[in-house]
Design an enzyme around this catalytic site. Structure first.
Site, PDB file in Angstrom:
ATOM      1  CB  VAL A 206      -0.929   0.024   1.233  1.00  0.00           C
ATOM      2  CG1 VAL A 206      -1.855   1.237   1.174  1.00  0.00           C
ATOM      3  CG2 VAL A 206      -1.737  -1.264   1.327  1.00  0.00           C
ATOM      4  CB  CYS A 207       1.024   4.218   0.362  1.00  0.00           C
ATOM      5  SG  CYS A 207       1.462   5.972   0.296  1.00  0.00           S
ATOM      6  CB  THR A 208       5.862   4.840   0.216  1.00  0.00           C
ATOM      7  OG1 THR A 208       5.457   4.936   1.588  1.00  0.00           O
ATOM      8  CG2 THR A 208       5.559   6.148  -0.501  1.00  0.00           C
TER       9      THR A 208
END
Length: 335
Positions: free
Chosen positions: A108-110
């Site tokens: 998720v995300c970075t």
């Protein structure tokens, strides 16, 4: 069917919603199974040493395990957050060793940066939060970074954009594992869309444009989104904002960063794509619903922006029940 273990990695300065959002989706799917929740997901968390971690918002999370003692997961989920900027080398080493063993690997995300640091995205297509796509591509040239979609599936690896995209991806995984009805029930409980398709751009029309400062212009933006099939000419919109057409056009572009016509185009295109993906409505009906008027006008808009006709787009991202996976057509980001 045995429960799928979902192991969520925890580390200091993780984004708390990257952890709790997907966790709530998987937990909700288990609750939907009534007396047989063990047949869905078994959610576990783990940090390097098993100790509590402090997220970037200050929330403290207590893991179930140290990574060395964590169960072998079916789904290994890596959140993002500030803690991915200078990751602990021990975390990267653990991912490098244990990541390939998981039947499904999710970020998720970075969190995608951690997967890339561990070499788990080499030769794969991936995405991350729009603000970090350039860094991911620069630091890891072996990764094919796609900055547009909210999530990307490449084999058994799934990467997603920022925060709420992790919920979208988790819902897609639940739908894949347990069917649309279960995913829909979870989505309704969480009061979110059942599924924003992964190919949907990280920037919707509303995010691509800035929010106008003045209330009349903000109301016009909202009206366009809610009424794509209405008369959205500059003259009509200017009347709604109680401005002259010339003044309205100048003010709208100054405050949103794009012309009224471009904003209308984006809203209509976004709505048409969603209807092609999520319904079995014909192109003629969708063209009317979205304000194109005729299928030919809608076809020209799709060809100009997506490089594909509505029919071709639907073949790639078809309605539920006949969906086939596909790559997202290239999309112009110019305004």
């Amino acid at each position: 069917m045995a429960a799928r273990t979902v192991l969520i990695l925890l580390f200091d300065d993780a984004q708390s919603l990257d952890v709790t959002g997907p966790a709530e989706v998987f937990a909700g799917a288990a609750l939907c199974q009534g007396p047989r929740p063990a047949d869905t997901y078994r959610i576990r968390t783990a940090s390097l040493d098993g100790g509590p971690v402090r997220t970037s918002s200050g929330l403290t999370l207590v893991p179930d395990h140290a990574l060395a003692d964590a169960p072998t997961p079916h789904t290994l989920l890596v959140p993002g957050g500030r803690g991915t900027r200078r990751p602990d080398p021990r975390l990267t080493a653990w991912l490098r060793e244990h990541g390939p063993r998981a039947p499904r690997l999710v970020s998720v995300c970075t969190g995608a940066i951690l997967l890339a640091e561990a070499g788990l995205l080499d030769g794969r297509r991936a995405t991350t939060h729009w603000a970090y796509c350039d860094r991911l591509a620069r630091d890891h040239p072996a990764v094919e970074v796609d900055p547009d979609p909210i999530y990307v599936r490449d084999g058994n690896v799934a990467t997603s954009a920022g925060v709420t995209a992790g919920i979208d991806l988790a819902l897609a995984l639940v739908e894949e594992d347990h069917g649309r009805d279960t995913a829909l029930t979870v989505a309704r409980h969480l009061v979110v869309f059942l599924r924003r398709p992964g190919n949907q751009a990280q920037f919707s029309a509303q995010l691509s444009a800035q929010t106008a400062r003045r209330e009349p212009l903000r109301e016009v933006q909202h009206w366009i989104t809610e009424h794509p099939d209405d008369d959205l000419s500059v003259e009509s919109l200017a009347s709604r904002a109680r401005l002259s057409p010339r003044h309205f056009a100048r003010a709208f572009q100054a405050e949103t960063g794009m012309t009224p016509g471009r904003y209308v185009d984006l809203v209509r295109l976004e709505q048409a794509r969603r209807l092609l993906e999520d319904t079995s409505d014909g192109v003629e009906k969708i063209s009317r619903t979205c304000g194109y008027g005729t299928p030919e006008a809608m076809r020209r808009a799709f060809a100009r922006t997506l490089g594909a006709s509505p029919a071709e787009y639907r073949r790639r991202f078809c309605a539920p029940g006949t969906r086939t996976p596909g790559r997202r057509p290239s999309e112009s980001r110019t305004s």
